[in-house]
Enzyme design. Structure first.
Site, PDB file in Angstrom:
ATOM      1  N   ASN A  62       0.833  -1.191   0.000  1.00  0.00           N
ATOM      2  CA  ASN A  62       0.000   0.000   0.000  1.00  0.00           C
ATOM      3  C   ASN A  62       0.875   1.251   0.000  1.00  0.00           C
ATOM      4  O   ASN A  62       1.949   1.287   0.593  1.00  0.00           O
ATOM      5  CB  ASN A  62      -1.010  -0.007   1.150  1.00  0.00           C
ATOM      6  CG  ASN A  62      -0.422  -0.181   2.530  1.00  0.00           C
ATOM      7  OD1 ASN A  62       0.461  -0.992   2.746  1.00  0.00           O
ATOM      8  ND2 ASN A  62      -0.933   0.573   3.482  1.00  0.00           N
ATOM      9  N   GLU A  64       0.250   5.217   0.695  1.00  0.00           N
ATOM     10  CA  GLU A  64      -0.698   6.220   1.158  1.00  0.00           C
ATOM     11  C   GLU A  64      -0.311   7.616   0.696  1.00  0.00           C
ATOM     12  O   GLU A  64       0.793   7.853   0.217  1.00  0.00           O
ATOM     13  CB  GLU A  64      -0.779   6.184   2.692  1.00  0.00           C
ATOM     14  CG  GLU A  64      -1.381   4.901   3.204  1.00  0.00           C
ATOM     15  CD  GLU A  64      -1.529   4.869   4.712  1.00  0.00           C
ATOM     16  OE1 GLU A  64      -2.182   3.929   5.192  1.00  0.00           O
ATOM     17  OE2 GLU A  64      -1.002   5.756   5.413  1.00  0.00           O
ATOM     18  N   GLU A  75      -2.943  -4.726  -3.131  1.00  0.00           N
ATOM     19  CA  GLU A  75      -3.480  -5.636  -4.134  1.00  0.00           C
ATOM     20  C   GLU A  75      -3.568  -4.975  -5.496  1.00  0.00           C
ATOM     21  O   GLU A  75      -3.157  -5.528  -6.511  1.00  0.00           O
ATOM     22  CB  GLU A  75      -4.878  -6.131  -3.720  1.00  0.00           C
ATOM     23  CG  GLU A  75      -4.906  -6.926  -2.434  1.00  0.00           C
ATOM     24  CD  GLU A  75      -5.144  -6.073  -1.186  1.00  0.00           C
ATOM     25  OE1 GLU A  75      -4.571  -4.961  -1.082  1.00  0.00           O
ATOM     26  OE2 GLU A  75      -5.912  -6.523  -0.316  1.00  0.00           O
TER      27      GLU A  75
END
Length: 160
Positions: A62, A64, A75
């Site tokens: 991930n 951010e 994903e």
């Protein structure tokens, strides 16, 4: 009127050591990817590893952003990279791991709704199911034979 019953069957491994060796290796790649996640706001790191039918392994984590909607989940980072670099390859298996930097995560954490939709797109595109394995940092590992188990009554191109 009639009721429709929807059932999903998932396999639960009690721990990482129960995984078949190929899945354990794929999950190790996801764990390594999770360690490189950029999650300064949520302190929640996610790693993904994808096995393609050409035997390539693609990872993602991930990423951010202070403008929250601008970030991207692990994903989708991995899926979109695989789609751009190996457009003709099929996704065979995915391994996902998630953990908090604040407290230990032992509950298996499945893909979020947006990621489920992205995985569904590729499952429909390639006309074959994608095995998905997910876990927290430690503890049980859950296996789904297809995204359809995690997103019944999914939305796809057939509705457009």
């Amino acid at each position: 009127m009639k009721d429709i019953k929807i059932e999903s069957t998932l396999t639960v491994y009690d721990n990482f050591n129960e995984l078949p060796s190929d899945i354990a290796s794929l999950m190790e790649k996801a764990i390594e990817a999770r360690k490189n996640a950029y999650a300064p706001y949520s302190n929640f790191s996610v790693g993904a590893a994808i096995l393609l039918d050409n035997n390539q392994i693609v990872t993602g984590n991930n990423q951010e952003n202070a403008s929250y909607p601008s970030g991207l989940c692990a994903e989708r980072t991995a899926i979109y990279y695989a789609g751009s670099q190996y457009p003709d390859a099929k996704i065979v298996k995915m391994a996902l791991t998630a953990g908090s930097r604040i407290s230990q995560t032992i509950t298996p954490i499945p893909p979020c709704g947006a990621c489920r939709q992205a995985i569904a797109e590729y499952e429909v595109k390639q006309k074959t199911p994608i095995e998905i394995y997910f876990m927290g940092e430690t503890g049980k590992v859950v296996k789904s034979n297809s995204l359809a188990n995690l997103l019944p009554l999914g939305f796809d191109r057939s509705f457009l």
